[in-house]
Structures are given as C-alpha cells and as structure tokens.
Design a protein around this motif. Structure first.
Motif, PDB file in Angstrom:
ATOM      1  N   SER A 157      -9.156  96.374   8.434  1.00 52.91           N
ATOM      2  CA  SER A 157      -8.886  95.985   7.042  1.00 52.91           C
ATOM      3  C   SER A 157     -10.184  95.742   6.275  1.00 52.91           C
ATOM      4  O   SER A 157     -10.294  96.055   5.088  1.00 52.91           O
ATOM      5  CB  SER A 157      -7.972  94.758   6.990  1.00 52.91           C
ATOM      6  N   LEU A 158     -11.196  95.195   6.965  1.00 52.89           N
ATOM      7  CA  LEU A 158     -12.491  94.977   6.320  1.00 52.89           C
ATOM      8  C   LEU A 158     -13.160  96.321   6.040  1.00 52.89           C
ATOM      9  O   LEU A 158     -13.745  96.528   4.968  1.00 52.89           O
ATOM     10  CB  LEU A 158     -13.380  94.119   7.233  1.00 52.89           C
ATOM     11  N   ASN A 161     -15.777  88.101  15.530  1.00 51.84           N
ATOM     12  CA  ASN A 161     -15.135  88.130  16.847  1.00 51.84           C
ATOM     13  C   ASN A 161     -15.821  87.062  17.711  1.00 51.84           C
ATOM     14  O   ASN A 161     -16.861  86.512  17.328  1.00 51.84           O
ATOM     15  CB  ASN A 161     -15.156  89.535  17.456  1.00 51.84           C
ATOM     16  N   SER A 209     -17.701  86.979  20.336  1.00 52.49           N
ATOM     17  CA  SER A 209     -19.099  87.142  20.740  1.00 52.49           C
ATOM     18  C   SER A 209     -20.046  86.948  19.558  1.00 52.49           C
ATOM     19  O   SER A 209     -21.138  86.385  19.699  1.00 52.49           O
ATOM     20  CB  SER A 209     -19.324  88.499  21.419  1.00 52.49           C
ATOM     21  N   LEU A 210     -19.618  87.388  18.376  1.00 54.38           N
ATOM     22  CA  LEU A 210     -20.431  87.195  17.179  1.00 54.38           C
ATOM     23  C   LEU A 210     -20.491  85.701  16.824  1.00 54.38           C
ATOM     24  O   LEU A 210     -21.563  85.176  16.464  1.00 54.38           O
ATOM     25  CB  LEU A 210     -19.839  88.005  16.022  1.00 54.38           C
ATOM     26  N   LEU A 229     -22.852  84.032  19.096  1.00 52.14           N
ATOM     27  CA  LEU A 229     -24.252  84.343  18.766  1.00 52.14           C
ATOM     28  C   LEU A 229     -24.801  83.381  17.712  1.00 52.14           C
ATOM     29  O   LEU A 229     -25.970  83.001  17.749  1.00 52.14           O
ATOM     30  CB  LEU A 229     -24.332  85.787  18.256  1.00 52.14           C
ATOM     31  N   PHE A 230     -23.923  82.977  16.776  1.00 49.10           N
ATOM     32  CA  PHE A 230     -24.375  82.105  15.693  1.00 49.10           C
ATOM     33  C   PHE A 230     -24.104  80.625  15.969  1.00 49.10           C
ATOM     34  O   PHE A 230     -24.452  79.778  15.165  1.00 49.10           O
ATOM     35  CB  PHE A 230     -23.703  82.510  14.378  1.00 49.10           C
ATOM     36  N   LEU A 252     -25.980  86.837   8.832  1.00 51.40           N
ATOM     37  CA  LEU A 252     -24.772  87.530   8.385  1.00 51.40           C
ATOM     38  C   LEU A 252     -24.313  86.848   7.105  1.00 51.40           C
ATOM     39  O   LEU A 252     -24.092  85.636   7.084  1.00 51.40           O
ATOM     40  CB  LEU A 252     -23.680  87.451   9.462  1.00 51.40           C
ATOM     41  N   THR A 260     -21.220  94.359  23.319  1.00 49.37           N
ATOM     42  CA  THR A 260     -20.709  93.274  24.171  1.00 49.37           C
ATOM     43  C   THR A 260     -21.303  91.934  23.755  1.00 49.37           C
ATOM     44  O   THR A 260     -20.618  90.908  23.749  1.00 49.37           O
ATOM     45  CB  THR A 260     -21.045  93.564  25.650  1.00 49.37           C
ATOM     46  N   ASP A 261     -22.588  91.941  23.397  1.00 51.12           N
ATOM     47  CA  ASP A 261     -23.245  90.697  22.984  1.00 51.12           C
ATOM     48  C   ASP A 261     -22.840  90.270  21.574  1.00 51.12           C
ATOM     49  O   ASP A 261     -23.227  89.187  21.128  1.00 51.12           O
ATOM     50  CB  ASP A 261     -24.774  90.874  23.001  1.00 51.12           C
ATOM     51  N   GLY A 262     -22.139  91.135  20.848  1.00 43.24           N
ATOM     52  CA  GLY A 262     -21.790  90.825  19.457  1.00 43.24           C
ATOM     53  C   GLY A 262     -22.995  90.879  18.548  1.00 43.24           C
ATOM     54  O   GLY A 262     -22.977  90.343  17.442  1.00 43.24           O
ATOM     55  N   HIS A 270      -6.618  87.791  21.884  1.00 44.07           N
ATOM     56  CA  HIS A 270      -7.907  88.160  21.308  1.00 44.07           C
ATOM     57  C   HIS A 270      -8.152  87.361  20.030  1.00 44.07           C
ATOM     58  O   HIS A 270      -7.888  87.846  18.922  1.00 44.07           O
ATOM     59  CB  HIS A 270      -7.952  89.661  21.006  1.00 44.07           C
ATOM     60  N   GLY A 328      -8.263  91.522   4.811  1.00 45.01           N
ATOM     61  CA  GLY A 328      -9.635  91.635   5.315  1.00 45.01           C
ATOM     62  C   GLY A 328     -10.644  91.144   4.301  1.00 45.01           C
ATOM     63  O   GLY A 328     -11.835  91.462   4.387  1.00 45.01           O
ATOM     64  N   CYS A 376     -12.428  88.605   3.739  1.00 39.94           N
ATOM     65  CA  CYS A 376     -13.061  87.383   4.222  1.00 39.94           C
ATOM     66  C   CYS A 376     -14.129  87.745   5.252  1.00 39.94           C
ATOM     67  O   CYS A 376     -14.260  88.903   5.651  1.00 39.94           O
ATOM     68  CB  CYS A 376     -12.019  86.454   4.848  1.00 39.94           C
ATOM     69  N   HIS A 394      -6.215  98.295  19.104  1.00 40.61           N
ATOM     70  CA  HIS A 394      -6.860  97.554  18.020  1.00 40.61           C
ATOM     71  C   HIS A 394      -8.291  98.031  17.827  1.00 40.61           C
ATOM     72  O   HIS A 394      -9.236  97.418  18.336  1.00 40.61           O
ATOM     73  CB  HIS A 394      -6.827  96.051  18.303  1.00 40.61           C
ATOM     74  N   PHE A 426     -11.874  83.719  10.966  1.00 34.72           N
ATOM     75  CA  PHE A 426     -11.815  84.225   9.596  1.00 34.72           C
ATOM     76  C   PHE A 426     -12.288  83.098   8.671  1.00 34.72           C
ATOM     77  O   PHE A 426     -11.726  82.005   8.710  1.00 34.72           O
ATOM     78  CB  PHE A 426     -10.391  84.629   9.221  1.00 34.72           C
ATOM     79  N   VAL A 440     -15.261  87.962   8.844  1.00 36.30           N
ATOM     80  CA  VAL A 440     -14.546  88.046  10.120  1.00 36.30           C
ATOM     81  C   VAL A 440     -15.558  88.016  11.264  1.00 36.30           C
ATOM     82  O   VAL A 440     -16.551  88.738  11.248  1.00 36.30           O
ATOM     83  CB  VAL A 440     -13.713  89.347  10.207  1.00 36.30           C
ATOM     84  N   GLN A 472      -9.858  85.628  16.848  1.00 33.82           N
ATOM     85  CA  GLN A 472     -10.936  85.953  15.915  1.00 33.82           C
ATOM     86  C   GLN A 472     -11.107  84.779  14.951  1.00 33.82           C
ATOM     87  O   GLN A 472     -10.203  83.950  14.805  1.00 33.82           O
ATOM     88  CB  GLN A 472     -10.577  87.212  15.102  1.00 33.82           C
ATOM     89  N   ALA A 517     -23.627  91.650   4.476  1.00 36.88           N
ATOM     90  CA  ALA A 517     -24.964  92.047   4.907  1.00 36.88           C
ATOM     91  C   ALA A 517     -25.263  91.498   6.293  1.00 36.88           C
ATOM     92  O   ALA A 517     -24.918  90.356   6.615  1.00 36.88           O
ATOM     93  CB  ALA A 517     -26.007  91.542   3.915  1.00 36.88           C
ATOM     94  N   TRP A 518     -25.889  92.319   7.107  1.00 37.90           N
ATOM     95  CA  TRP A 518     -26.271  91.941   8.462  1.00 37.90           C
ATOM     96  C   TRP A 518     -27.770  92.188   8.614  1.00 37.90           C
ATOM     97  O   TRP A 518     -28.251  93.284   8.321  1.00 37.90           O
ATOM     98  CB  TRP A 518     -25.483  92.783   9.476  1.00 37.90           C
ATOM     99  N   ASN A 554     -13.360  94.820  11.268  1.00 38.69           N
ATOM    100  CA  ASN A 554     -12.009  95.187  11.691  1.00 38.69           C
ATOM    101  C   ASN A 554     -11.482  96.211  10.681  1.00 38.69           C
ATOM    102  O   ASN A 554     -12.082  96.427   9.630  1.00 38.69           O
ATOM    103  CB  ASN A 554     -11.116  93.947  11.849  1.00 38.69           C
ATOM    104  N   HIS A 601      -4.075  89.541  17.391  1.00 36.85           N
ATOM    105  CA  HIS A 601      -3.610  90.365  18.505  1.00 36.85           C
ATOM    106  C   HIS A 601      -3.664  89.466  19.732  1.00 36.85           C
ATOM    107  O   HIS A 601      -4.726  88.895  20.028  1.00 36.85           O
ATOM    108  CB  HIS A 601      -4.503  91.587  18.679  1.00 36.85           C
TER     109      HIS A 601
END
Lengths: 257, 257
Positions: free
Chosen positions: A228-229, B226, B228-229, B232-233, B200, A218-220, B168, B220, B222, A168, B172, B224, B170, A201-202, A226, B165
């Motif tokens: 598809s995005l 993971n 860890s992200l 973070l928020f 973000l 690792t910290d994201g 794992h 995709g 939308c 993946h 969305f 997305v 996620q 946007a990030w 992904n 998966h």
C-alpha cells in the motif's frame, strides 16, 4: 550505442515525467537529474542467466572484453578509500553476484562487468539521479537493479520485491558499494520517494556488496515498503526513487556509539 | 500536578537519552526538544476502558469538568483553519475514539478530554518534540499514543503494533489532526527516526481523526516499520521518534495534481 540509447531514454522519461507527474515537476526540473527507467527481472531470467554463467568461461578471465558500459567503471579506479584502508587486493577479493538466485562467483573487480553483461544492468553517472522502477505490479520475486557511478566508485541500487512471508510481498530498496565494507564506510546514501504531498526518505551508510542483499534485508538495513505504501508513491505502476550519494563526513569507525 | 510530573519526566528522559544515546546527542541538545516517554496500551486495557465508557455518562456532557491536561486544549481554540474553512459546527461533529478497540463516541471537541481521561494520553506542547515509545518488544496489538499541541491545534500521534498478517507484527506511525479533513490539509508533519548512522523520515499531510487510524494504515499513508527496522532504530526496547508540525505552504486543494 547502448549508452546513447540510455541517454535518449532518460531524456524521454524526464519529458514524460514532467507531463505525467505535474506535482513532481519542480523536483525534476530544478535538480536537472538524470532518470534511469528500470524494468524488473524475474527468477526465470535469473535461472537462464545462471545456466549461461555456468556454461561460459569464468568472468574474471573475460572482463577485458566487456560490455560498452564498462568504460564507466574503468574511468573511476578504486583510489579514495582504497588508499585509506590500505587494501591493495580488492581486485582479487572473492565475491558472489549480489542478485537474486544468480550463482555466479568471481572477483570484486569484475562484479560490474558481470552485472552489465549477464544481467544487462544499466550504469548511470551523476551525483543525483532518479531510479524509475517500472511494472511494480508484477509478482514477486523480482529485482530492479542499476549501477550508480559516482565519487570514483560504483554503487548497486537494488529494489527487491519479495515475499518474506508467503502471500505478503514487500519492497526492499538498498544501495551496496561494489567494494569492501571498509570502503563502504566512507559514504552515505539517500533514497527518497515523493508524491501526493508525501515524502519518505532513507539515509544510511551503504553496505558492501560482499555482504549480500539478503543480509541487508534480514537486518532491516534498507528502505522497506509494503504494497500500500508502494502504491501511494507509484504512478501507473512506476516508482521513482531519487538517489544521492555523498562522502561520509566522519567515518563511522571514528564515532563513539 | 500531572503536567509538572510530565515535565520532570521529560527532563529526566532527556538527560537519560544524552547518556544512553551518545549518537543522538546533537539532535536532542541542539534542538532543545521535549521528550515524552510513552508506554504501550494493550487490548485488555481498552476493553476495560470501553466498559467504563459505557457505564459513565456521555463524555460530551461532562467535558467541562475534565482532566487537568485539558487546559492545554482550551488555551488553543480552533481558529486558524476553522475560519478558513468556514466550519462553525466542528464542536458538534460526531467522532469515534481513534484508539484501538475503544467504542466511545462523542463530539470532535471532546476527543482530547476523552483521550486524556479515559486513556491517560499525555499532552505535550512545542514545535518539535520527541516521542519515546517504550517496551517495543511487547506483543501486538498495542498502541503508543500522545497528543501534540501546537499551532493552535491538537495532533494525535499514534504508533500501532499490529499483525495485519498473522504472526507478522508491524509498526505503523501516523499523526492525526483532532479536527476536520479540511483543517488537516492546512498542516504538514514529519516523523524522523535516527540511530546508528541511519535516518528514516516521513513527511505528510496529517489525516483527520474523523477518518480513523485503520483507514490511514490500510491506505499505507503512514510510516511503516517491520520488526527488524524497528529493532535497528530502537535502543533497549525504546524507540525515539522526532516529531515536527508546520503549517502547509500551499494547501493541497490549491495544487494541481
């Protein structure tokens, strides 16, 4: 010579994009941004680079005879946050190569010539530029890298395709200051994808190259896509990321969190 | 009564957020946004809902006796894009429930009362609101949902935690117009996460509820995240998503692509 070729390449890419991406025309033409087309680098290349690095003399001893692109670096000595942080030994701070699988170690000041010479990473100047990653379909692991030179500093843009979970692959995009964490806190960066009436946007404070790309992923603490995005924002296997760097209005350390 | 409770809840959450998230204070206070705290719904709940739905008479025959929140829907008849698209049969367009595992089927016009009555989905009005998902740590699959009522239409905000998966999960996040695809093309929406000097943002044309959440996630199309992200928020297991909806300046069909 390489810089001239790079400029021609950027102009060519800009013309190409204006015909290939009519929906992006306004963004590219209005901003007059430079475009840097970047090909992926795979692990086999890194392995050979690592062998070369171990066979060659330490890079910190040879950077004065560096690549032509290195003059971009020498034009912008670390002076802004350098003075604020009172760090006079940045030049001799130990640092590893931030790229995938490369075992190189040297000093912070010679990371840019190492990236330029060993990994052929392009250096582009400008407040706002476009990072155009090509061949997005190639299998993981792969890195797309570029050095963005602005505000008197060098920032490493890394787009990494990696299988954090087997089978993946994901894309991770981040910007690292080629400097210390204290210096990194003086900036903010923005990565923006825009296509087909979608925009992602990030914005974040860059991390220091001393922390490494793996820690950031690792910290994201990066833009995560992904497949598809990534596909949604790609055009014919090419992903355009608009990049902007600015000085932070209030250094994070001064803000109550 | 439920609407009053919801308003009190929103005010409470706003006050709480201003103390819990000092870094988000400016965003919340300056915009004067409403906050809707949303708990996750898990598959067992959906199974019981499905049983209830199959036992009760068809919802399209009973929506006139709907939930109190339904008056939000009746205040805003579909008239904007409705007229533009020349669709007079939107009311009787067949539609499935957009939520995870629910087998309900009815007409497009009664999706809002179905969501409100069967799934207890809250309806919030306002140009810009904050969707506050709680208990983000709970295992997948889970949905956090809310109906955003503005510009004469209803938009379904879905945050889904799903293991596409195995092992794992996620997240969305997407916004669907409770209307036809032609109507959806008349709008744009924006989801924004902001915390710890990171931001973000996702902007897109909403998809129609007729297409379903699964199709949006598969494409995709939308936001997305993971784990860890999302972490973070998040603050203490709660994720705040600022939402804004606007009329599209140029409907996508009229733009050369």
């Amino acid at each position: 010579m390489r810089f001239l070729a790079q400029c021609f390449g950027a102009v060519f890419e800009l013309i190409h994009l204006r015909f290939q991406h009519p929906q992006a025309k306004r963004g590219f033409s209005a901003a007059g941004q430079l475009v840097c087309a970047v090909r992926p680098t795979h692990s086999p290349t890194y392995v050979s680079s690592r062998k070369a690095a171990t066979r060659s003399p330490p890079e910190q001893a040879s950077f004065h005879t560096g690549h032509l692109n290195y003059h971009h670096c020498r034009r912008h000595p670390y002076h802004l946050c350098h003075q604020e942080a009172g760090l006079h030994d940045v030049q001799v701070t130990p640092c590893r190569c931030p790229l995938f699988s490369c075992q190189w170690e040297g000093h912070l000041e010679v990371v840019v010539p190492h990236l330029s010479q060993t990994h052929r990473v392009d250096i582009l100047q400008g407040a706002e530029i476009v990072f155009l990653a090509t061949d997005m379909h190639l299998p993981a692991p792969a890195d797309w890298t570029m050095v963005h030179s602005c505000l008197g500093h060098h920032f490493l843009l890394v787009l990494r395709k990696q299988e954090r979970h087997e089978g993946h692959p994901q894309f991770f995009a981040t910007m690292l200051l080629i400097g210390t964490p204290t210096q990194a806190d003086c900036f903010t960066y923005r990565l923006e994808l825009s296509r087909n009436h979608r925009r992602l946007a990030w914005e974040a404070t860059p991390r220091s190259v001393l922390e490494g790309v793996d820690a950031v992923i690792t910290d994201g603490d990066c833009l995560v896509l992904n497949p598809s995005l990534a596909q949604l924002f790609s055009d014919n296997g090419r992903l355009a990321i608009a990049i902007a760097v600015a000085a932070a209005k209030v250094p994070p350390a001064e803000v109550a969190v």
